[in-house]
Enzyme design. Structure first.
Site, PDB file in Angstrom:
ATOM      1  N   GLU A   1      -4.557   4.326   5.560  1.00  0.00           N
ATOM      2  CA  GLU A   1      -4.304   4.062   4.132  1.00  0.00           C
ATOM      3  C   GLU A   1      -4.873   5.215   3.309  1.00  0.00           C
ATOM      4  OE1 GLU A   1      -5.598   0.197   2.293  1.00  0.00           O
ATOM      5  OE2 GLU A   1      -6.510   1.534   0.798  1.00  0.00           O
TER       6      GLU A   1
ATOM      7  N   ARG B   1       0.820  -1.231   0.000  1.00  0.00           N
ATOM      8  CA  ARG B   1       0.000   0.000   0.000  1.00  0.00           C
ATOM      9  C   ARG B   1       0.851   1.277   0.000  1.00  0.00           C
ATOM     10  NH1 ARG B   1      -3.090  -3.518  -0.848  1.00  0.00           N
ATOM     11  NH2 ARG B   1      -5.225  -3.792  -0.049  1.00  0.00           N
TER      12      ARG B   1
ATOM     13  N   SER C   1     -10.635   0.013   2.965  1.00  0.00           N
ATOM     14  CA  SER C   1      -9.919  -0.084   4.253  1.00  0.00           C
ATOM     15  C   SER C   1      -9.430   1.304   4.638  1.00  0.00           C
ATOM     16  CB  SER C   1      -8.702  -0.997   4.126  1.00  0.00           C
ATOM     17  OG  SER C   1      -9.072  -2.276   3.679  1.00  0.00           O
TER      18      SER C   1
HETATM   19  P1  FAD Z   1      -8.133   8.961  -5.660  1.00  0.00           P
HETATM   20  O1  FAD Z   1      -8.856   8.635  -4.398  1.00  0.00           O
HETATM   21  O2  FAD Z   1      -8.738   9.953  -6.574  1.00  0.00           O
HETATM   22  O3  FAD Z   1      -6.648   9.421  -5.310  1.00  0.00           O
HETATM   23  C1  FAD Z   1      -5.864   8.665  -4.415  1.00  0.00           C
HETATM   24  C2  FAD Z   1      -4.488   9.356  -4.280  1.00  0.00           C
HETATM   25  O4  FAD Z   1      -3.808   9.311  -5.524  1.00  0.00           O
HETATM   26  C3  FAD Z   1      -4.601  10.845  -3.931  1.00  0.00           C
HETATM   27  O5  FAD Z   1      -3.481  11.171  -3.140  1.00  0.00           O
HETATM   28  C4  FAD Z   1      -4.514  11.530  -5.292  1.00  0.00           C
HETATM   29  O6  FAD Z   1      -4.006  12.847  -5.213  1.00  0.00           O
HETATM   30  C5  FAD Z   1      -3.551  10.621  -6.026  1.00  0.00           C
HETATM   31  N1  FAD Z   1      -3.769  10.530  -7.476  1.00  0.00           N
HETATM   32  C6  FAD Z   1      -4.884  10.093  -8.101  1.00  0.00           C
HETATM   33  N2  FAD Z   1      -4.700  10.069  -9.446  1.00  0.00           N
HETATM   34  C7  FAD Z   1      -3.444  10.538  -9.663  1.00  0.00           C
HETATM   35  C8  FAD Z   1      -2.670  10.768 -10.835  1.00  0.00           C
HETATM   36  N3  FAD Z   1      -3.126  10.503 -12.059  1.00  0.00           N
HETATM   37  N4  FAD Z   1      -1.404  11.249 -10.679  1.00  0.00           N
HETATM   38  C9  FAD Z   1      -0.907  11.522  -9.440  1.00  0.00           C
HETATM   39  N5  FAD Z   1      -1.608  11.333  -8.304  1.00  0.00           N
HETATM   40  C10 FAD Z   1      -2.847  10.829  -8.407  1.00  0.00           C
HETATM   41  N6  FAD Z   1      -7.421  -0.302  -2.634  1.00  0.00           N
HETATM   42  C11 FAD Z   1      -6.628  -1.391  -2.741  1.00  0.00           C
HETATM   43  O7  FAD Z   1      -5.415  -1.289  -2.887  1.00  0.00           O
HETATM   44  N7  FAD Z   1      -7.177  -2.645  -2.689  1.00  0.00           N
HETATM   45  C12 FAD Z   1      -8.500  -2.862  -2.535  1.00  0.00           C
HETATM   46  O8  FAD Z   1      -8.945  -4.010  -2.491  1.00  0.00           O
HETATM   47  C13 FAD Z   1      -9.348  -1.723  -2.413  1.00  0.00           C
HETATM   48  N8  FAD Z   1     -10.672  -1.877  -2.237  1.00  0.00           N
HETATM   49  C14 FAD Z   1     -11.472  -0.773  -2.116  1.00  0.00           C
HETATM   50  C15 FAD Z   1     -12.856  -0.965  -1.953  1.00  0.00           C
HETATM   51  C16 FAD Z   1     -13.699   0.133  -1.831  1.00  0.00           C
HETATM   52  C17 FAD Z   1     -15.184  -0.093  -1.653  1.00  0.00           C
HETATM   53  C18 FAD Z   1     -13.175   1.444  -1.904  1.00  0.00           C
HETATM   54  C19 FAD Z   1     -14.088   2.628  -1.833  1.00  0.00           C
HETATM   55  C20 FAD Z   1     -11.796   1.648  -2.065  1.00  0.00           C
HETATM   56  C21 FAD Z   1     -10.938   0.526  -2.160  1.00  0.00           C
HETATM   57  N9  FAD Z   1      -9.544   0.676  -2.324  1.00  0.00           N
HETATM   58  C22 FAD Z   1      -8.750  -0.433  -2.465  1.00  0.00           C
HETATM   59  C23 FAD Z   1      -8.940   2.025  -2.359  1.00  0.00           C
HETATM   60  C24 FAD Z   1      -8.996   2.689  -3.757  1.00  0.00           C
HETATM   61  O9  FAD Z   1      -9.952   2.090  -4.561  1.00  0.00           O
HETATM   62  C25 FAD Z   1      -7.639   2.627  -4.464  1.00  0.00           C
HETATM   63  O10 FAD Z   1      -6.649   3.230  -3.690  1.00  0.00           O
HETATM   64  C26 FAD Z   1      -7.695   3.296  -5.849  1.00  0.00           C
HETATM   65  O11 FAD Z   1      -6.497   3.064  -6.545  1.00  0.00           O
HETATM   66  C27 FAD Z   1      -7.925   4.801  -5.740  1.00  0.00           C
HETATM   67  O12 FAD Z   1      -8.163   5.289  -7.040  1.00  0.00           O
HETATM   68  P2  FAD Z   1      -8.821   6.701  -7.273  1.00  0.00           P
HETATM   69  O13 FAD Z   1      -8.721   6.997  -8.736  1.00  0.00           O
HETATM   70  O14 FAD Z   1     -10.175   6.726  -6.679  1.00  0.00           O
HETATM   71  O15 FAD Z   1      -7.819   7.611  -6.448  1.00  0.00           O
HETATM   72  N1  EPU Z   2     -11.515  -9.367  10.467  1.00  0.00           N
HETATM   73  C1  EPU Z   2     -12.195  -9.336  11.670  1.00  0.00           C
HETATM   74  N2  EPU Z   2     -13.196  -8.412  11.814  1.00  0.00           N
HETATM   75  C2  EPU Z   2     -13.542  -7.557  10.839  1.00  0.00           C
HETATM   76  C3  EPU Z   2     -12.839  -7.582   9.615  1.00  0.00           C
HETATM   77  C4  EPU Z   2     -11.820  -8.509   9.454  1.00  0.00           C
HETATM   78  O1  EPU Z   2     -11.910 -10.112  12.571  1.00  0.00           O
HETATM   79  O2  EPU Z   2     -14.461  -6.757  11.059  1.00  0.00           O
HETATM   80  C5  EPU Z   2     -10.437 -10.378  10.300  1.00  0.00           C
HETATM   81  C6  EPU Z   2     -10.997 -11.725   9.829  1.00  0.00           C
HETATM   82  O3  EPU Z   2     -10.266 -12.741  10.463  1.00  0.00           O
HETATM   83  C7  EPU Z   2     -10.676 -11.726   8.346  1.00  0.00           C
HETATM   84  C8  EPU Z   2      -9.370 -10.926   8.319  1.00  0.00           C
HETATM   85  O4  EPU Z   2      -9.536  -9.934   9.336  1.00  0.00           O
HETATM   86  O5  EPU Z   2     -10.495 -13.003   7.841  1.00  0.00           O
HETATM   87  C9  EPU Z   2      -9.068 -10.272   6.984  1.00  0.00           C
HETATM   88  O6  EPU Z   2     -10.203  -9.522   6.560  1.00  0.00           O
HETATM   89  P1  EPU Z   2     -10.534  -9.335   5.007  1.00  0.00           P
HETATM   90  O7  EPU Z   2     -10.383 -10.638   4.287  1.00  0.00           O
HETATM   91  O8  EPU Z   2     -11.823  -8.633   4.890  1.00  0.00           O
HETATM   92  O9  EPU Z   2      -9.324  -8.454   4.471  1.00  0.00           O
HETATM   93  P2  EPU Z   2      -8.632  -7.161   5.067  1.00  0.00           P
HETATM   94  O10 EPU Z   2      -7.294  -7.560   5.595  1.00  0.00           O
HETATM   95  O11 EPU Z   2      -9.540  -6.441   5.985  1.00  0.00           O
HETATM   96  C10 EPU Z   2      -7.326  -6.529   2.897  1.00  0.00           C
HETATM   97  C11 EPU Z   2      -7.101  -5.261   2.150  1.00  0.00           C
HETATM   98  C12 EPU Z   2      -8.275  -5.009   1.222  1.00  0.00           C
HETATM   99  C13 EPU Z   2      -8.336  -6.150   0.218  1.00  0.00           C
HETATM  100  C14 EPU Z   2      -8.535  -7.464   0.969  1.00  0.00           C
HETATM  101  C15 EPU Z   2      -8.413  -8.660   0.047  1.00  0.00           C
HETATM  102  C16 EPU Z   2      -5.695  -3.820   3.461  1.00  0.00           C
HETATM  103  C17 EPU Z   2      -5.608  -2.647   4.363  1.00  0.00           C
HETATM  104  N3  EPU Z   2      -6.914  -4.167   3.061  1.00  0.00           N
HETATM  105  O12 EPU Z   2      -8.455  -6.306   3.730  1.00  0.00           O
HETATM  106  O13 EPU Z   2      -8.019  -3.791   0.510  1.00  0.00           O
HETATM  107  O14 EPU Z   2      -9.404  -5.977  -0.698  1.00  0.00           O
HETATM  108  O15 EPU Z   2      -7.515  -7.608   1.986  1.00  0.00           O
HETATM  109  O16 EPU Z   2      -7.116  -8.783  -0.420  1.00  0.00           O
HETATM  110  O17 EPU Z   2      -4.658  -4.402   3.129  1.00  0.00           O
HETATM  111  C18 EPU Z   2      -8.302  -1.452   0.595  1.00  0.00           C
HETATM  112  O18 EPU Z   2      -7.074  -1.375   0.577  1.00  0.00           O
HETATM  113  O19 EPU Z   2      -9.046  -0.435   0.605  1.00  0.00           O
HETATM  114  C19 EPU Z   2      -8.928  -2.769   0.616  1.00  0.00           C
HETATM  115  C20 EPU Z   2     -10.241  -2.947   0.680  1.00  0.00           C
END
Ligand code: FAD
Ligand code: EPU
Length: 338
Positions: A333, A163, A237
């Site tokens: 994050e 991340r 997250s």
């Molecule tokens: P923004 O929120 O618009 O920007 C994020 C950052 O990047 C800001 O600092 C912004 O200034 C900068 N930025 C954006 N575009 C550019 C550019 N072109 N050049 C320079 N800087 C830039 N993330 C994960 O890693 N794994 C996940 O599984 C995951 N699951 C998610 C689930 C949900 C429901 C949500 C809401 C978010 C999740 N995220 C996850 C976080 C997010 O989706 C990612 O970080 C995604 O890459 C953000 O993209 P964005 O275009 O919305 O960025």
């Molecule tokens: N858990 C709990 N309680 C909760 C949530 C989670 O006990 O309320 C425990 C459970 O044991 C579960 C474990 O945490 O099995 C892991 O939870 P989950 O599988 O939901 O994944 P996560 O670690 O919470 C991470 C990433 C996600 C990504 C998923 C799948 C980070 C910070 N988050 O979540 O990324 O989609 O794994 O790879 O690394 C994001 O970055 O925004 C994001 C959603």
């Protein structure tokens, strides 16, 4: 350039923040033109993709918001297996992944359904279900906002980690990412070992899964776990999963035998922050319209009218209580924009 624009639909927390100035970037020439304006020179700036990893702290953003909307995907055959794909920063990440999966190109399927745009994907080296962006990343092109120069970044220059990247640390807010190149593979091995992917594929009744099946499985798992920002404001997250030394984990495990951690590199363990937050009693907590999601304690939600400050202060309370209970400092994050 527009003035006094509501950012409600530009951030997935759904915060009704007003930006003093907003410009849509369709092409690099838009940036070159903007750079000559007095607003560019006088105002602070923030780049936005889909706004899915940002928390605006105040109701008014006194500066210029640059929204990435440049488009274009080009593919170049490198060999009978490998394909280089160059993607403009303003392309929607999920649509791009779907297109690659449909073309039979492997490597991105586990990253299905992550919100946001392609340009933000290197910022925190997005990851999910055992795959990170760095596994398929080839190169990116960015504009140096200080000098106006175009710069290419190779993988080793991006300092990708869990991340994070150089764009989130040393070079924060300095470069505008214009396009990202990936190397995809027609015969990439499937990553099925993470979480419940195998279980979901078996449930789908599939014996020989394709990239498309993995993408479907990951999407189904995600839909069941994470709130849809269109229904309930959130940024995924809120904190990173903390990485600690094995010895720290062993001590914690003595006190909390059900603690959840995953072995990492060099004798480290990645703790499930969701577990820590749930154990500290926060799951389902709500104060006004800011809350901790009922199904996933790592996700902070906006039930409607929460302000950025309210979400921020709830996050800080959570951080403090996890620190007091476990001695672990959670690191956000989400990017704070003030
Ligand atoms: P923004 O929120 O618009 O920007 C994020 C950052 O990047 C800001 O600092 C912004 O200034 C900068 N930025 C954006 N575009 C550019 C550019 N072109 N050049 C320079 N800087 C830039 N993330 C994960 O890693 N794994 C996940 O599984 C995951 N699951 C998610 C689930 C949900 C429901 C949500 C809401 C978010 C999740 N995220 C996850 C976080 C997010 O989706 C990612 O970080 C995604 O890459 C953000 O993209 P964005 O275009 O919305 O960025
Ligand atoms: N858990 C709990 N309680 C909760 C949530 C989670 O006990 O309320 C425990 C459970 O044991 C579960 C474990 O945490 O099995 C892991 O939870 P989950 O599988 O939901 O994944 P996560 O670690 O919470 C991470 C990433 C996600 C990504 C998923 C799948 C980070 C910070 N988050 O979540 O990324 O989609 O794994 O790879 O690394 C994001 O970055 O925004 C994001 C959603």
């Amino acid at each position: 350039m527009h003035r006094n624009v509501s950012l409600k639909t530009y951030n997935t927390f759904g915060l009704d923040v007003v930006a003093a100035f907003l410009a849509s970037i369709q092409d690099i020439s838009d940036v070159e033109r903007l750079r000559k304006t007095t607003i560019w020179q006088a105002e602070k700036k923030i780049i936005l993709g889909g706004g899915s990893n940002c928390l605006f702290l105040d109701d008014y953003y006194e500066g210029l918001v640059l929204v990435m909307n440049n488009k274009g995907i080009t593919t170049t055959e490198i060999s009978n297996r490998k394909v280089k794909v160059s993607v403009a920063a303003g392309e929607d990440w999920t649509d791009f992944v779907q297109q690659m999966v449909a073309m039979g190109l492997g490597g991105l399927e586990n990253l299905s359904l992550i919100p946001g745009k392609v340009g933000a994907s290197p910022m925190q080296n997005i990851g999910a279900y055992g795959v990170e962006l760095k596994d398929v990343f080839h190169r990116l092109q960015a504009l140096d906002l200080e000098t106006g120069q175009l710069v290419d970044f190779e993988p080793s220059e991006c300092e990708f980690g869990y991340r994070t990247s150089i764009f989130k640390t040393t070079l924060k807010d300095r470069f505008l990412i214009l396009s990202v190149d990936f190397i995809l593979d027609r015969k990439a091995e499937l990553n099925l070992d993470y979480g419940k992917i195998r279980e979901e594929i078996a449930r789908m009744g599939i014996r020989q899964p394709t990239y498309r099946d993995v993408s479907h499985a990951v999407s189904t798992i995600r839909r069941n776990k994470l709130p849809d920002p269109l229904q309930l404001g959130n940024a995924g997250s809120f904190f990173k999963n903390p990485v600690v030394h094995q010895l720290v984990f062993d001590d914690l495990e003595k006190e909390f035998p059900d603690i959840v951690g995953y072995p990492g590199q060099n004798g480290t363990v990645k703790l499930a922050a969701g577990w820590l937050i749930e154990k500290a009693g926060w799951k389902g907590f709500r104060k006004g319209d800011a809350g901790i999601h009922q199904m996933q304690a790592l996700v902070i939600v906006n039930y409607g009218l929460a302000t950025g400050r309210e979400i921020f202060s709830l996050a800080m309370e959570v951080q403090q209580s996890v620190k007091e209970m476990f001695g672990i400092q959670l690191e956000p994050e989400v990017n704070f924009i003030g």
